[in-house]
Design a protein around this motif. Structure first.
Motif, PDB file in Angstrom:
ATOM      1  N   TRP A  92      23.338  35.737  15.781  1.00  0.00           N
ATOM      2  CA  TRP A  92      23.971  36.416  16.705  1.00  0.00           C
ATOM      3  C   TRP A  92      25.465  35.419  16.860  1.00  0.00           C
ATOM      4  CZ3 TRP A  92      24.954  41.380  17.120  1.00  0.00           C
ATOM      5  CH2 TRP A  92      25.883  41.711  18.184  1.00  0.00           C
ATOM      6  N   PRO A  93      26.549  36.023  16.923  1.00  0.00           N
ATOM      7  CA  PRO A  93      27.033  37.140  16.313  1.00  0.00           C
ATOM      8  C   PRO A  93      26.838  37.044  14.834  1.00  0.00           C
ATOM      9  CG  PRO A  93      28.875  35.796  17.131  1.00  0.00           C
ATOM     10  CD  PRO A  93      27.784  35.037  17.205  1.00  0.00           C
TER      11      PRO A  93
ATOM     12  N   GLY B 283      18.135  41.967  23.941  1.00  0.00           N
ATOM     13  CA  GLY B 283      19.163  41.586  22.505  1.00  0.00           C
ATOM     14  C   GLY B 283      20.371  42.222  22.826  1.00  0.00           C
ATOM     15  N   PRO B 284      21.477  41.819  21.821  1.00  0.00           N
ATOM     16  CA  PRO B 284      22.812  42.295  21.878  1.00  0.00           C
ATOM     17  C   PRO B 284      23.003  43.738  21.527  1.00  0.00           C
ATOM     18  CG  PRO B 284      22.687  40.758  19.997  1.00  0.00           C
ATOM     19  CD  PRO B 284      21.511  40.786  21.090  1.00  0.00           C
TER      20      PRO B 284
ATOM     21  N   ARG C  99      23.506  49.952  26.169  1.00  0.00           N
ATOM     22  CA  ARG C  99      22.960  51.077  26.067  1.00  0.00           C
ATOM     23  C   ARG C  99      22.011  51.177  27.336  1.00  0.00           C
ATOM     24  NH1 ARG C  99      22.718  52.176  19.678  1.00  0.00           N
ATOM     25  NH2 ARG C  99      24.348  50.900  19.186  1.00  0.00           N
ATOM     26  N   ASP C 100      21.983  52.573  27.873  1.00  0.00           N
ATOM     27  CA  ASP C 100      21.118  52.752  28.920  1.00  0.00           C
ATOM     28  C   ASP C 100      20.247  54.162  28.796  1.00  0.00           C
ATOM     29  OD1 ASP C 100      20.136  51.758  31.300  1.00  0.00           O
ATOM     30  OD2 ASP C 100      20.814  53.751  32.332  1.00  0.00           O
ATOM     31  N   PRO C 101      20.953  55.237  28.815  1.00  0.00           N
ATOM     32  CA  PRO C 101      20.346  56.516  28.641  1.00  0.00           C
ATOM     33  C   PRO C 101      19.849  56.611  27.098  1.00  0.00           C
ATOM     34  CG  PRO C 101      22.631  57.063  29.548  1.00  0.00           C
ATOM     35  CD  PRO C 101      22.477  55.452  29.046  1.00  0.00           C
TER      36      PRO C 101
ATOM     37  N   GLN D 164      20.467  32.745  17.865  1.00  0.00           N
ATOM     38  CA  GLN D 164      20.066  32.826  19.139  1.00  0.00           C
ATOM     39  C   GLN D 164      18.823  33.305  19.669  1.00  0.00           C
ATOM     40  OE1 GLN D 164      23.693  33.963  21.830  1.00  0.00           O
ATOM     41  NE2 GLN D 164      24.843  33.779  20.259  1.00  0.00           N
ATOM     42  N   GLU D 165      18.374  33.014  20.877  1.00  0.00           N
ATOM     43  CA  GLU D 165      17.004  33.518  21.402  1.00  0.00           C
ATOM     44  C   GLU D 165      17.462  34.618  22.554  1.00  0.00           C
ATOM     45  OE1 GLU D 165      13.167  31.093  21.813  1.00  0.00           O
ATOM     46  OE2 GLU D 165      14.256  30.951  23.545  1.00  0.00           O
ATOM     47  N   PHE D 166      16.616  35.946  22.176  1.00  0.00           N
ATOM     48  CA  PHE D 166      16.648  36.782  23.287  1.00  0.00           C
ATOM     49  C   PHE D 166      15.551  37.362  23.673  1.00  0.00           C
ATOM     50  CE2 PHE D 166      20.375  37.162  20.598  1.00  0.00           C
ATOM     51  CZ  PHE D 166      21.539  37.190  21.427  1.00  0.00           C
TER      52      PHE D 166
END
Length: 161
Positions: free
Chosen positions: A109-110, A27-28, A33-35, A117-119
Motif C-alpha cells: 500500500w499504496p 485496511g485501506p 466504508r460504513d453502511p 504496510q501492516e493493518f
C-alpha cells in the motif's frame, strides 16, 4: 473449489431488543466504508477442519479474546455471489469493544508502491440494535440476523445474564 469460512454472531438482549456485535474490516479498502461493510467475526478454514472450531478460532484472532461460552445456535450457511460459503453460529455473550486486539495482515500500500504496510484485520467492533445492524452488515450476511431473530422468537435460547 469455493472458499469456506466460519463465523460467530455474538448477541445479547438489552432493553428488550437484540443487540449484535459486528466488526469492521481493517485496511485501506474498507477505511471509508460504513453502511453494508460490517461483518460477523469470521475466517476461512481448510477442508477436513471442523467449521465450528474454526469459527471459535477466528473470533479470538479477530477480537483478541476468546468467544464467550454458551449454547451455540446453528444459523446454517450462506453463499456469496462469488461462490464463497459462510457457515455461522450465534452465541449469547458479551464483549467490550474497547478490548479489541485484532491480528494484523500485510499488504502492498499504496498499490504498486512496493511498500508493505501492516493493518489490523478488524479495526472496530461495535454493538448494534438489530434494526441498525441490518443496515451495517454486509448484505449477504443479513440472513443470519433473520435466522437468529426467528430462533429467539421460537424460544429455547436466552441471552447472558
Amino acid at each position: 473449489m469455493a472458499k469456506k469460512s466460519a463465523g460467530i454472531l455474538l448477541y445479547r438482549l438489552k432493553s428488550s431488543d437484540i443487540e449484535i456485535l459486528l466488526v469492521h474490516p481493517g485496511g485501506p479498502f474498507w477505511a471509508k466504508r460504513d453502511p453494508q461493510a460490517w461483518s460477523i467475526p469470521k475466517g476461512e478454514y481448510d477442508a477436513g477442519e471442523d467449521a465450528y472450531s474454526a469459527a471459535l478460532r477466528e473470533f479470538e484472532e479477530e477480537l483478541g479474546a476468546p468467544c464467550p461460552r454458551a449454547v451455540p445456535i446453528d444459523l446454517g450457511e450462506i453463499h456469496y455471489s462469488s461462490g464463497k460459503r459462510l457457515v455461522a453460529w450465534a452465541m449469547a455473550g458479551d464483549f467490550d469493544p474497547h478490548e479489541l486486539r485484532s491480528n494484523m495482515f500485510e499488504m502492498e500500500w499504496p498499490p504498486r508502491s512496493r511498500r508493505i504496510q501492516e493493518f489490523p484485520e478488524v479495526d472496530k467492533a461495535q454493538w448494534f440494535a438489530m434494526a441498525e445492524a441490518r443496515g451495517k452488515i454486509l448484505p449477504a450476511q443479513r440472513p443470519f440476523l433473520d435466522r437468529l431473530a426467528e430462533q429467539l422468537r421460537r424460544g429455547g435460547h436466552s441471552a447472558p445474564r
